[in-house]
Scaffold this motif. Structure first.
Motif, PDB file in Angstrom:
ATOM      1  N   GLU A  79       0.830  -1.204   0.000  1.00 47.50           N
ATOM      2  CA  GLU A  79       0.000   0.000   0.000  1.00 47.50           C
ATOM      3  C   GLU A  79       0.865   1.254   0.000  1.00 47.50           C
ATOM      4  O   GLU A  79       0.616   2.196  -0.771  1.00 47.50           O
ATOM      5  CB  GLU A  79      -0.915   0.013   1.217  1.00 47.50           C
ATOM      6  CG  GLU A  79      -2.145  -0.834   1.117  1.00 47.50           C
ATOM      7  CD  GLU A  79      -3.111  -0.544   2.254  1.00 47.50           C
ATOM      8  OE1 GLU A  79      -3.684   0.568   2.299  1.00 47.50           O
ATOM      9  OE2 GLU A  79      -3.286  -1.436   3.109  1.00 47.50           O
ATOM     10  N   SER A 132       1.147   3.924  -3.068  1.00 47.24           N
ATOM     11  CA  SER A 132       0.767   5.316  -2.794  1.00 47.24           C
ATOM     12  C   SER A 132       1.918   6.264  -3.081  1.00 47.24           C
ATOM     13  O   SER A 132       1.713   7.364  -3.616  1.00 47.24           O
ATOM     14  CB  SER A 132       0.311   5.461  -1.343  1.00 47.24           C
ATOM     15  OG  SER A 132      -0.841   4.672  -1.090  1.00 47.24           O
ATOM     16  N   VAL A 142      -4.918   3.206  -3.875  1.00 45.30           N
ATOM     17  CA  VAL A 142      -5.291   1.847  -3.490  1.00 45.30           C
ATOM     18  C   VAL A 142      -6.788   1.831  -3.221  1.00 45.30           C
ATOM     19  O   VAL A 142      -7.273   2.492  -2.302  1.00 45.30           O
ATOM     20  CB  VAL A 142      -4.513   1.385  -2.241  1.00 45.30           C
ATOM     21  CG1 VAL A 142      -4.961  -0.016  -1.827  1.00 45.30           C
ATOM     22  CG2 VAL A 142      -3.016   1.402  -2.508  1.00 45.30           C
ATOM     23  N   THR A 171      -7.724  -3.576  -0.117  1.00 44.18           N
ATOM     24  CA  THR A 171      -6.863  -4.750   0.026  1.00 44.18           C
ATOM     25  C   THR A 171      -7.745  -5.938   0.394  1.00 44.18           C
ATOM     26  O   THR A 171      -8.637  -5.828   1.228  1.00 44.18           O
ATOM     27  CB  THR A 171      -5.789  -4.546   1.104  1.00 44.18           C
ATOM     28  OG1 THR A 171      -6.423  -4.262   2.363  1.00 44.18           O
ATOM     29  CG2 THR A 171      -4.874  -3.383   0.732  1.00 44.18           C
TER      30      THR A 171
END
Length: 263
Positions: free
Chosen positions: A157, A161, A167, A170
């Motif tokens: 993540e 980013s 994102v 997840t």
């Protein structure tokens, strides 16, 4: 160990590189086959690549640079991403991307990379810098992460980013991945192979692709199991434990071939 056995050990990783370079399992494997055919016809080359991984990749690079390899028809036809990859490939001279993939995904030293590309180590530094600059100027997209290890998921993540991408979620299981993708379609998927509930990341991705074509990067501790060249297999593979630079290079390559923006 025989010459054929020594070469066989390196074949999965050459397939990984070839697929990432071409954006296509079909095309990448065709260039690998052409490399093996060249080795079969040249005893000196066969000896060289048996004793040196860099020599094997150098032989591949020489064949790749010609751009003339006959490809059998792809089983089931090419997908949208593969067609886009071939269109993109026809208009570029990706030496800088070769340098980046060789030094990150394949973990060659700058000296080995220089040998493979037939340039100087200083040239390698300049090529890698060019590729990194290109990454920083790339368009951003929405990314779905399918990973059941919380720490790895958080690492991915942060990395995604930092590259400027968003994102969208997840997922730790097959069902979660489908739910997230149905809610918000991603422009890129990063997927583990084995998920928390024992489900398969590969099967999850196969179901996601029913909604539309999207580039996928698989992350696994056992890449050689998915690089046999004997069946439909992933185009982009990153080995666990991974370096962030490796994931960045894989993301860049996947989005490069998936992009329709002008060069």
């Amino acid at each position: 160990m025989s010459v054929s056995d020594q070469i066989s050990v390196q074949l999965p990783y050459l397939r990984r590189y070839a697929r990432a370079l071409t954006g296509s399992q079909h095309s990448g494997d065709a260039y690998v086959r052409a490399t093996l055919e060249a080795a079969l016809a040249d005893q000196e080359l066969r000896k060289a690549i048996a004793n040196s991984r860099a020599a094997l990749y150098g032989a591949f690079t020489r064949i790749w640079s010609t751009g003339h390899v006959e490809e059998a028809d792809s089983p089931g036809g090419a997908g949208l991403h593969e067609n886009a990859a071939q269109s993109r490939l026809a208009t570029i001279a990706p030496t800088h991307r070769q340098a980046l993939l060789l030094t990150t995904v394949e973990e060659f030293s700058r000296e080995e990379t220089a040998e493979i590309l037939d340039v100087t180590p200083d040239d390698v530094d300049a090529l890698v810098a060019q590729a990194i600059a290109e990454i920083e100027g790339e368009s951003t997209t929405d990314v779905l992460i399918i990973e059941d290890e919380p720490l790895i998921s958080m690492q991915l993540e942060g990395l995604v980013s930092d590259l400027g991408h968003t994102v969208i979620g997840t997922a730790a299981t097959h069902a979660q991945a489908l739910e997230l993708f149905e809610r918000a379609r991603a422009g890129l998927v990063l997927a583990d192979i084995q998920l928390a509930d024992g489900s398969s990341g590969i099967e999850a991705v196969e179901d996601l692709l029913k909604f539309g074509d999207v580039p996928v990067i698989f992350i696994t501790a056992y890449p050689e199991r998915l690089l046999t060249g004997e069946r439909p297999e992933p185009t982009y593979l990153v080995t666990k434990p991974f370096q962030e630079a490796t994931v960045r290079a894989a993301i860049s390559q996947a989005l490069f071939f998936g992009s329709s923006r002008p060069l």
